[in-house]
Motif scaffolding. Structure first.
Motif, PDB file in Angstrom:
ATOM      1  N   PHE A  69       0.831  -1.197   0.000  1.00  0.00           N
ATOM      2  CA  PHE A  69       0.000   0.000   0.000  1.00  0.00           C
ATOM      3  C   PHE A  69       0.871   1.254   0.000  1.00  0.00           C
ATOM      4  CE2 PHE A  69      -2.881  -3.208   1.707  1.00  0.00           C
ATOM      5  CZ  PHE A  69      -4.016  -2.962   0.955  1.00  0.00           C
ATOM      6  N   GLY A  70       2.030   1.155   0.662  1.00  0.00           N
ATOM      7  CA  GLY A  70       2.953   2.290   0.680  1.00  0.00           C
ATOM      8  C   GLY A  70       2.783   3.201   1.863  1.00  0.00           C
ATOM      9  N   GLY A  71       2.169   2.687   2.949  1.00  0.00           N
ATOM     10  CA  GLY A  71       1.982   3.541   4.121  1.00  0.00           C
ATOM     11  C   GLY A  71       1.970   2.775   5.427  1.00  0.00           C
ATOM     12  N   ASP A  72       2.797   1.740   5.544  1.00  0.00           N
ATOM     13  CA  ASP A  72       2.823   0.938   6.774  1.00  0.00           C
ATOM     14  C   ASP A  72       3.294   1.765   7.969  1.00  0.00           C
ATOM     15  OD1 ASP A  72       1.851  -1.319   5.675  1.00  0.00           O
ATOM     16  OD2 ASP A  72       3.712  -2.464   5.695  1.00  0.00           O
ATOM     17  N   MET A  73       2.584   1.630   9.091  1.00  0.00           N
ATOM     18  CA  MET A  73       2.943   2.335  10.315  1.00  0.00           C
ATOM     19  C   MET A  73       3.771   1.454  11.259  1.00  0.00           C
ATOM     20  SD  MET A  73      -0.710   4.283  10.921  1.00  0.00           S
ATOM     21  CE  MET A  73      -0.093   5.650  11.903  1.00  0.00           C
ATOM     22  N   TRP A  74       4.038   0.214  10.837  1.00  0.00           N
ATOM     23  CA  TRP A  74       4.886  -0.700  11.590  1.00  0.00           C
ATOM     24  C   TRP A  74       5.971  -1.247  10.660  1.00  0.00           C
ATOM     25  CZ3 TRP A  74      -0.227  -0.239  12.800  1.00  0.00           C
ATOM     26  CH2 TRP A  74      -0.564  -0.109  14.157  1.00  0.00           C
ATOM     27  N   GLU A  75       7.119  -1.549  11.243  1.00  0.00           N
ATOM     28  CA  GLU A  75       8.172  -2.189  10.470  1.00  0.00           C
ATOM     29  C   GLU A  75       7.783  -3.639  10.198  1.00  0.00           C
ATOM     30  OE1 GLU A  75      10.803  -1.199   9.041  1.00  0.00           O
ATOM     31  OE2 GLU A  75      11.493   0.666   9.970  1.00  0.00           O
ATOM     32  N   LYS A  76       7.921  -4.046   8.948  1.00  0.00           N
ATOM     33  CA  LYS A  76       7.575  -5.417   8.569  1.00  0.00           C
ATOM     34  C   LYS A  76       8.593  -6.398   9.124  1.00  0.00           C
ATOM     35  CE  LYS A  76       8.222  -6.854   4.325  1.00  0.00           C
ATOM     36  NZ  LYS A  76       8.120  -7.034   2.861  1.00  0.00           N
ATOM     37  N   SER A  77       8.101  -7.516   9.662  1.00  0.00           N
ATOM     38  CA  SER A  77       8.997  -8.578  10.127  1.00  0.00           C
ATOM     39  C   SER A  77       9.687  -9.236   8.935  1.00  0.00           C
ATOM     40  CB  SER A  77       8.205  -9.619  10.928  1.00  0.00           C
ATOM     41  OG  SER A  77       7.544  -9.013  12.015  1.00  0.00           O
ATOM     42  N   LYS A  78      10.709 -10.007   9.222  1.00  0.00           N
ATOM     43  CA  LYS A  78      11.485 -10.633   8.149  1.00  0.00           C
ATOM     44  C   LYS A  78      11.331 -12.152   8.171  1.00  0.00           C
ATOM     45  CE  LYS A  78      14.964  -6.956   8.282  1.00  0.00           C
ATOM     46  NZ  LYS A  78      16.387  -6.620   8.499  1.00  0.00           N
ATOM     47  N   ASP A  79      11.651 -12.762   7.071  1.00  0.00           N
ATOM     48  CA  ASP A  79      11.805 -14.226   6.925  1.00  0.00           C
ATOM     49  C   ASP A  79      10.506 -15.028   6.925  1.00  0.00           C
ATOM     50  OD1 ASP A  79      14.554 -13.779   6.878  1.00  0.00           O
ATOM     51  OD2 ASP A  79      14.739 -14.033   9.050  1.00  0.00           O
ATOM     52  N   TYR A  80       9.349 -14.392   7.118  1.00  0.00           N
ATOM     53  CA  TYR A  80       8.122 -15.193   7.168  1.00  0.00           C
ATOM     54  C   TYR A  80       7.752 -15.754   5.790  1.00  0.00           C
ATOM     55  CZ  TYR A  80       5.787 -10.829   5.696  1.00  0.00           C
ATOM     56  OH  TYR A  80       5.412  -9.694   5.042  1.00  0.00           O
ATOM     57  N   MET A  81       8.092 -15.042   4.725  1.00  0.00           N
ATOM     58  CA  MET A  81       7.783 -15.557   3.394  1.00  0.00           C
ATOM     59  C   MET A  81       8.627 -16.794   3.083  1.00  0.00           C
ATOM     60  SD  MET A  81       5.266 -13.805   2.245  1.00  0.00           S
ATOM     61  CE  MET A  81       5.210 -14.221   0.500  1.00  0.00           C
ATOM     62  N   GLU A  82       9.851 -16.791   3.538  1.00  0.00           N
ATOM     63  CA  GLU A  82      10.710 -17.969   3.357  1.00  0.00           C
ATOM     64  C   GLU A  82      10.150 -19.155   4.132  1.00  0.00           C
ATOM     65  OE1 GLU A  82      15.354 -19.379   4.173  1.00  0.00           O
ATOM     66  OE2 GLU A  82      14.781 -17.259   4.384  1.00  0.00           O
ATOM     67  N   TRP A  83       9.653 -18.881   5.358  1.00  0.00           N
ATOM     68  CA  TRP A  83       9.053 -19.933   6.182  1.00  0.00           C
ATOM     69  C   TRP A  83       7.803 -20.480   5.483  1.00  0.00           C
ATOM     70  CZ3 TRP A  83       4.337 -20.567   8.638  1.00  0.00           C
ATOM     71  CH2 TRP A  83       4.269 -21.542   9.629  1.00  0.00           C
ATOM     72  N   LEU A  84       6.966 -19.596   4.937  1.00  0.00           N
ATOM     73  CA  LEU A  84       5.774 -20.040   4.224  1.00  0.00           C
ATOM     74  C   LEU A  84       6.138 -20.916   3.030  1.00  0.00           C
ATOM     75  CD1 LEU A  84       3.449 -16.877   4.098  1.00  0.00           C
ATOM     76  CD2 LEU A  84       2.979 -19.034   5.275  1.00  0.00           C
ATOM     77  N   GLY A  85       7.243 -20.569   2.370  1.00  0.00           N
ATOM     78  CA  GLY A  85       7.663 -21.321   1.193  1.00  0.00           C
ATOM     79  C   GLY A  85       8.025 -22.756   1.481  1.00  0.00           C
ATOM     80  N   SER A  86       8.257 -23.070   2.748  1.00  0.00           N
ATOM     81  CA  SER A  86       8.608 -24.441   3.118  1.00  0.00           C
ATOM     82  C   SER A  86       7.384 -25.296   3.431  1.00  0.00           C
ATOM     83  CB  SER A  86       9.537 -24.421   4.343  1.00  0.00           C
ATOM     84  OG  SER A  86       8.836 -23.996   5.510  1.00  0.00           O
ATOM     85  N   LYS A  87       6.183 -24.702   3.349  1.00  0.00           N
ATOM     86  CA  LYS A  87       4.961 -25.404   3.737  1.00  0.00           C
ATOM     87  C   LYS A  87       4.147 -25.808   2.507  1.00  0.00           C
ATOM     88  CE  LYS A  87       6.113 -24.631   7.938  1.00  0.00           C
ATOM     89  NZ  LYS A  87       6.731 -25.735   8.711  1.00  0.00           N
ATOM     90  N   PRO A  88       3.426 -26.931   2.603  1.00  0.00           N
ATOM     91  CA  PRO A  88       2.597 -27.391   1.476  1.00  0.00           C
ATOM     92  C   PRO A  88       1.473 -26.414   1.153  1.00  0.00           C
ATOM     93  CG  PRO A  88       2.942 -29.158   3.084  1.00  0.00           C
ATOM     94  CD  PRO A  88       3.426 -27.895   3.721  1.00  0.00           C
ATOM     95  N   VAL A  89       0.946 -26.530  -0.043  1.00  0.00           N
ATOM     96  CA  VAL A  89      -0.151 -25.680  -0.504  1.00  0.00           C
ATOM     97  C   VAL A  89      -1.369 -25.829   0.418  1.00  0.00           C
ATOM     98  CG1 VAL A  89      -1.810 -25.284  -2.366  1.00  0.00           C
ATOM     99  CG2 VAL A  89       0.600 -25.714  -2.906  1.00  0.00           C
ATOM    100  N   GLY A  90      -1.928 -24.695   0.842  1.00  0.00           N
ATOM    101  CA  GLY A  90      -3.157 -24.693   1.631  1.00  0.00           C
ATOM    102  C   GLY A  90      -3.042 -25.278   3.017  1.00  0.00           C
TER     103      GLY A  90
END
Length: 450
Positions: A246-267
């Protein structure tokens, strides 16, 4: 003269996101857009987008809110100082050779319309909740002479809608409501719409989602100009694959969660988030943590403002569960590993889940969330509303039941997933060439440049 839109927004993440997304859409139509929120709100925004200009007005707390002030006093001060400093901002922009030619404001800052009138600038309300909730309020508040705005009957019939139970109404209309300031603000807003004979507002929805309500309003000479879903282009129309925030986050985004999600099966992953404002009690946080730990599904919990509530709660199975502070929700929901969204029922989160085609477990607390939960469960049938105790606490067994209902292999869960996918297709159709939201954006453009 170049057309210059000023978007006036209250300093809350759920208000900023749709406003900025609408701003980006207007910029793509070759309009100049300035986004204005409070000075403190603006100071909290990280990595602001560069295609929109940013400015601020004052609520009297430029360094941060003082919790010792009574909220009623704050609302009064917000209106007074906000009006004064907004007018000063508009005059300053004009002196710099950038006069504002149109103002768009949300329901928390309706006094922006008075400022616009005083300065001879046309304006429009941007309604950032559902059309359903707008219709409920429209029917209830507009022209009402009642001394009490609470509804005490068991069932309620509203134009263009199925029968609602009292618990399905926005919390501000329920007998248990104690937030009189919110009610007074709504009365002021809808009396303003009525007295000014305003016959159109911008609505953060799309025609196919709430067509009966939009049609019902047309018959009452009120156009809900549906322009939505208001989510970044990469996730809705694909026209700009790089537009992922969106371009207006009021919190710093955490890191590495997308990599963690990538290790999990679909759905396979249950995503849990209760928005930017909700603070869970320690008991509620503990019940949720236990339910997630005892379920057989992987989970990702974005705790946001509830981080303190989890400090003394042990989160088990770190390989199966991940707890983070903040995330890019639209990016996360679009990940194929997400199978279910446990959420509060805020309109932005609801719409973002629909766009992603993710079924929901809804735990509403206040405002429009109760009605959104009803829409999800009873109207769209793409999720389930969790039942709570009389004291409002969700027990771990109930959350486990709801998660299993959606994530399990049963017929009911499969139907919810199917409905969610169908709604996702409809949402994306709205922004296709000739789609309803694309057409309505052009209708808005015509009003702005008229």
């Amino acid at each position: 003269m170049a057309h210059h839109v000023l978007m006036v927004c209250s300093p809350a993440q759920g208000h900023i996101n749709p406003a900025l997304e609408l701003a980006k859409r207007l910029v793509k139509k070759d309009l100049r857009v300035t986004f204005a929120t409070t000075a403190h709100g603006l100071s909290r925004i990280h990595q602001a987008i560069d295609i929109v200009s940013f400015a601020s007005y004052s609520d009297g707390f430029d360094q941060g809110f003082d919790n010792s002030i009574a909220f009623a006093d704050y609302v009064s001060q917000f209106k007074r100082l906000g009006s004064e400093t907004l007018a000063a901002l508009i005059r300053n922009l004009a002196s710099q050779g950038c006069p504002v030619t149109f103002i768009i404001y949300n329901s928390v800052v309706p006094w922006s319309a008075d400022v616009a009138d005083e300065l001879g600038i046309p304006s429009a309300l941007h309604w950032i909740q559902s059309a359903t909730v707008f219709v409920i309020y429209w029917n209830h508040f507009r022209g009402s002479k009642s001394s009490s705005y609470l509804i005490s009957t068991t069932n309620v019939r509203v134009t263009g809608m199925p029968l609602l139970n009292i618990e399905d109404l926005p919390s501000f209309l329920q007998p248990s409501n104690t937030n009189n300031i919110a009610v007074e603000s709504l009365v002021e807003l809808f009396e303003m719409l009525d007295s000014r004979r305003i016959d159109w507002v911008i609505a953060s929805t799309f025609d196919a989602l709430e067509k009966d309500l939009i049609s019902a309003m047309e018959k009452e000479n009120m156009t809900l100009l549906s322009i939505g879903p208001l989510v970044p282009s990469a996730f809705i129309d694909g026209k700009n694959p790089e537009d992922t925030t969106f371009g207006g986050d009021m919190w710093e985004k955490s890191k590495d969660y997308m990599e963690w999600l990538g290790s999990k099966p679909v759905g396979s992953v249950v995503y849990v988030s209760f928005g930017s404002l909700r603070v869970l009690s320690p008991m509620q946080a503990r019940n949720i943590a236990r339910a997630l730990s005892e379920s057989r599904h992987s989970y990702l919990w974005v705790v946001g403002s509830s981080e303190k509530a989890l400090q003394n709660i042990e989160i088990e199975d770190s390989e199966r569960g991940l707890v983070v502070g903040w995330c890019n929700q639209v990016e996360l929901l679009a990940h194929p590993s997400i199978g279910c969204f446990v959420m509060h029922g805020g309109w932005n989160s609801t719409i973002e889940s629909l766009v992603a085609g993710v079924p929901m477990v809804v735990l509403p607390e206040w405002s429009d969330q109760t009605t959104n939960a009803w829409l999800v469960e009873r109207v769209w049938k793409c999720g389930v509303r969790a039942k709570v105790r009389e004291d409002g606490v969700l027990e771990e067994a109930e959350l486990k039941r709801c998660i299993e209902l959606v994530m399990g292999g049963g017929e009911e869960g499969a139907e919810m997933k199917k409905k969610a996918r169908e709604l996702s297709w409809l949402a994306k159709d709205a922004w296709k060439e000739g789609g309803s939201s694309e057409i309505n954006l052009d209708r808005l453009l015509e009003k702005i440049v008229a």
